[in-house]
Design a protein around this motif. Sequence first.
Motif, PDB file in Angstrom:
ATOM      1  N   LYS A 105     -75.220  39.381 -45.943  1.00 14.93           N
ATOM      2  CA  LYS A 105     -75.064  40.160 -44.852  1.00 14.93           C
ATOM      3  C   LYS A 105     -74.557  39.246 -43.868  1.00 14.93           C
ATOM      4  CE  LYS A 105     -78.350  43.533 -45.558  1.00 14.93           C
ATOM      5  NZ  LYS A 105     -79.731  44.286 -45.266  1.00 14.93           N
ATOM      6  N   LYS A 106     -73.915  37.837 -44.242  1.00 15.11           N
ATOM      7  CA  LYS A 106     -73.536  36.918 -43.261  1.00 15.11           C
ATOM      8  C   LYS A 106     -72.170  36.632 -43.648  1.00 15.11           C
ATOM      9  CE  LYS A 106     -77.900  34.757 -42.526  1.00 15.11           C
ATOM     10  NZ  LYS A 106     -78.917  33.538 -42.451  1.00 15.11           N
ATOM     11  N   PRO A 107     -71.467  36.371 -42.557  1.00  9.90           N
ATOM     12  CA  PRO A 107     -69.859  36.063 -42.630  1.00  9.90           C
ATOM     13  C   PRO A 107     -69.594  34.894 -43.873  1.00  9.90           C
ATOM     14  CG  PRO A 107     -70.447  36.197 -40.388  1.00  9.90           C
ATOM     15  CD  PRO A 107     -71.647  36.152 -41.045  1.00  9.90           C
ATOM     16  N   SER A 108     -70.467  33.807 -43.915  1.00 10.46           N
ATOM     17  CA  SER A 108     -70.332  32.840 -44.775  1.00 10.46           C
ATOM     18  C   SER A 108     -70.429  33.372 -46.110  1.00 10.46           C
ATOM     19  CB  SER A 108     -71.461  31.670 -44.738  1.00 10.46           C
ATOM     20  OG  SER A 108     -73.013  32.280 -44.763  1.00 10.46           O
ATOM     21  N   GLY A 109     -71.254  34.191 -46.597  1.00 14.22           N
ATOM     22  CA  GLY A 109     -71.164  34.816 -47.732  1.00 14.22           C
ATOM     23  C   GLY A 109     -69.863  35.492 -48.257  1.00 14.22           C
ATOM     24  N   SER A 110     -69.357  36.287 -47.233  1.00 15.46           N
ATOM     25  CA  SER A 110     -68.192  37.022 -47.545  1.00 15.46           C
ATOM     26  C   SER A 110     -67.032  36.064 -47.716  1.00 15.46           C
ATOM     27  CB  SER A 110     -67.674  37.946 -46.401  1.00 15.46           C
ATOM     28  OG  SER A 110     -68.739  38.858 -46.070  1.00 15.46           O
ATOM     29  N   ILE A 111     -67.199  34.978 -47.052  1.00 19.81           N
ATOM     30  CA  ILE A 111     -66.075  33.953 -47.136  1.00 19.81           C
ATOM     31  C   ILE A 111     -66.290  33.190 -48.652  1.00 19.81           C
ATOM     32  CG2 ILE A 111     -65.305  31.610 -46.412  1.00 19.81           C
ATOM     33  CD1 ILE A 111     -66.246  32.379 -43.465  1.00 19.81           C
ATOM     34  N   ILE A 112     -67.352  32.810 -48.873  1.00 20.30           N
ATOM     35  CA  ILE A 112     -67.508  32.258 -50.321  1.00 20.30           C
ATOM     36  C   ILE A 112     -66.860  33.246 -51.286  1.00 20.30           C
ATOM     37  CG2 ILE A 112     -69.107  31.718 -52.252  1.00 20.30           C
ATOM     38  CD1 ILE A 112     -70.979  30.766 -49.984  1.00 20.30           C
ATOM     39  N   MET A 113     -67.286  34.496 -51.340  1.00 17.03           N
ATOM     40  CA  MET A 113     -66.508  35.600 -52.138  1.00 17.03           C
ATOM     41  C   MET A 113     -65.287  35.846 -52.393  1.00 17.03           C
ATOM     42  SD  MET A 113     -69.235  35.935 -53.985  1.00 17.03           S
ATOM     43  CE  MET A 113     -68.646  36.948 -55.138  1.00 17.03           C
ATOM     44  N   ALA A 114     -64.809  35.584 -50.945  1.00 17.36           N
ATOM     45  CA  ALA A 114     -63.224  35.703 -50.764  1.00 17.36           C
ATOM     46  C   ALA A 114     -62.475  34.341 -51.345  1.00 17.36           C
ATOM     47  CB  ALA A 114     -62.766  35.835 -49.465  1.00 17.36           C
ATOM     48  N   LEU A 115     -63.136  33.427 -51.199  1.00 18.20           N
ATOM     49  CA  LEU A 115     -62.391  32.148 -51.952  1.00 18.20           C
ATOM     50  C   LEU A 115     -62.664  32.233 -53.380  1.00 18.20           C
ATOM     51  CD1 LEU A 115     -63.800  29.345 -49.670  1.00 18.20           C
ATOM     52  CD2 LEU A 115     -61.557  30.279 -49.916  1.00 18.20           C
ATOM     53  N   ALA A 116     -63.647  32.709 -53.850  1.00 15.89           N
ATOM     54  CA  ALA A 116     -63.869  32.822 -55.340  1.00 15.89           C
ATOM     55  C   ALA A 116     -62.703  33.861 -56.144  1.00 15.89           C
ATOM     56  CB  ALA A 116     -65.108  33.383 -55.618  1.00 15.89           C
ATOM     57  N   LEU A 117     -62.438  35.033 -55.329  1.00 14.19           N
ATOM     58  CA  LEU A 117     -61.482  35.971 -55.537  1.00 14.19           C
ATOM     59  C   LEU A 117     -60.124  35.176 -55.756  1.00 14.19           C
ATOM     60  CD1 LEU A 117     -60.838  38.780 -56.621  1.00 14.19           C
ATOM     61  CD2 LEU A 117     -60.603  39.417 -54.107  1.00 14.19           C
ATOM     62  N   ILE A 118     -59.682  34.432 -54.666  1.00 13.16           N
ATOM     63  CA  ILE A 118     -58.489  33.758 -54.578  1.00 13.16           C
ATOM     64  C   ILE A 118     -58.412  32.970 -55.779  1.00 13.16           C
ATOM     65  CG2 ILE A 118     -57.217  32.056 -53.342  1.00 13.16           C
ATOM     66  CD1 ILE A 118     -58.333  33.341 -50.719  1.00 13.16           C
ATOM     67  N   PHE A 119     -59.253  32.169 -55.957  1.00 14.70           N
ATOM     68  CA  PHE A 119     -59.315  30.953 -57.243  1.00 14.70           C
ATOM     69  C   PHE A 119     -59.185  31.684 -58.564  1.00 14.70           C
ATOM     70  CE2 PHE A 119     -61.648  27.877 -54.238  1.00 14.70           C
ATOM     71  CZ  PHE A 119     -60.388  27.292 -53.837  1.00 14.70           C
ATOM     72  N   TYR A 120     -59.712  32.867 -58.508  1.00 17.75           N
ATOM     73  CA  TYR A 120     -59.760  33.762 -59.690  1.00 17.75           C
ATOM     74  C   TYR A 120     -58.392  34.380 -60.322  1.00 17.75           C
ATOM     75  CZ  TYR A 120     -60.910  37.417 -63.357  1.00 17.75           C
ATOM     76  OH  TYR A 120     -60.940  38.145 -64.407  1.00 17.75           O
ATOM     77  N   ALA A 121     -57.842  34.757 -59.081  1.00 14.26           N
ATOM     78  CA  ALA A 121     -56.531  35.326 -59.092  1.00 14.26           C
ATOM     79  C   ALA A 121     -55.441  34.486 -59.024  1.00 14.26           C
ATOM     80  CB  ALA A 121     -56.362  36.455 -57.928  1.00 14.26           C
ATOM     81  N   THR A 122     -55.505  33.183 -58.733  1.00 14.66           N
ATOM     82  CA  THR A 122     -54.183  32.505 -58.760  1.00 14.66           C
ATOM     83  C   THR A 122     -54.038  31.987 -60.155  1.00 14.66           C
ATOM     84  OG1 THR A 122     -54.906  31.977 -56.374  1.00 14.66           O
ATOM     85  CG2 THR A 122     -53.355  30.274 -57.493  1.00 14.66           C
TER      86      THR A 122
END
Length: 325
Positions: A129-146
């Motif tokens: 429920k914190k912004p840091s958790g959302s940032i981690i998952m957003a970075l993981a999605l970027i690395f997965y899709a690149t």
Amino acid sequence: MLYARLILSRLAKAVIVLFLIVIFNFFLIQMAPGDPAAILAGEAGATDAEFLRQLTERFGLDQPLHVQLWRYVSGVAMLDFGFSYRQQVPVLDLIMARMPATLLLTGTAFVLSLVMGIVAGSMAAARIKKPSGSIIMALALIFYATPLFWVALMSVVLFSVYLDLLPAYGMYTVGAGHTGLAMAIDVGKHLILPATTLALFFMAIYTRMTRASMLEASQQDFVKTARAKGLSPRVIQRRHILRNALLPIITLAGLQAGQMVGGAILTETVFAWPGIGRLMYEALMQRDYNLLLGIFFFSAALVIVFNIFTDLVYRLADPRIKEGS
């Protein structure tokens, strides 16, 4: 005794699987376009039919298909994979010379991706429920899709061309004459970019899997009981949630450990890393079918070994799993 029976059972199945893979790969290569003898004749500058016939007889390409299959299968049974059409060196010698580089690259990338993925996934699950958790998952999605090759090229441009921090290609500095610790440091510097590039994609997968598994485990009754006993959130997170969440990650890691060998083809090509991935690319471009078949065999063998090792680790992590399960 239980593990000995398990290993023997898996090895017996592995032999059957490898035999079927050998047959399948042989016919797959036979359907591939291009004639190795014609390519060698073209490189030698000879176009007459007699020279082409001599090359065809020399490599046994004039024999019936079933004869070629029997010669190949019987040779593989004796660990004789024939000669490389292009390099005129035994295939086994070529592969064994390149295998340590590939194992170093894929092993390092595997450890990096698994450790970073579990750590990042645990942090994301704890900070849902914190912004840091959302940032981690957003970075993981970027690395997965690149795409992997794009990350490799951009890392060369950034860290080698602009910042001049890390070497862009090769496994070591040619002509430097390093030995001992200096050689290890030099190889380590060359390893950073390709290993990190290969690890990022798989790290993203482990991050997402760890987070999902931990969130699912956190809703189980044994976690509620631990909270009712007054255990600290950190102890619950580490001893109860993460430990149970690791089981599906172990399965996924075992399956993807073999896939890293395939992913290493792009990485080794971009970074000129002298492994079997780059050797496979060179063999494909040169229509060196004997070498391709040998690389396919060892790649399949590595995948099978990783799967057997995963079975053992899974049973160590969860003793409830029995041999017959």
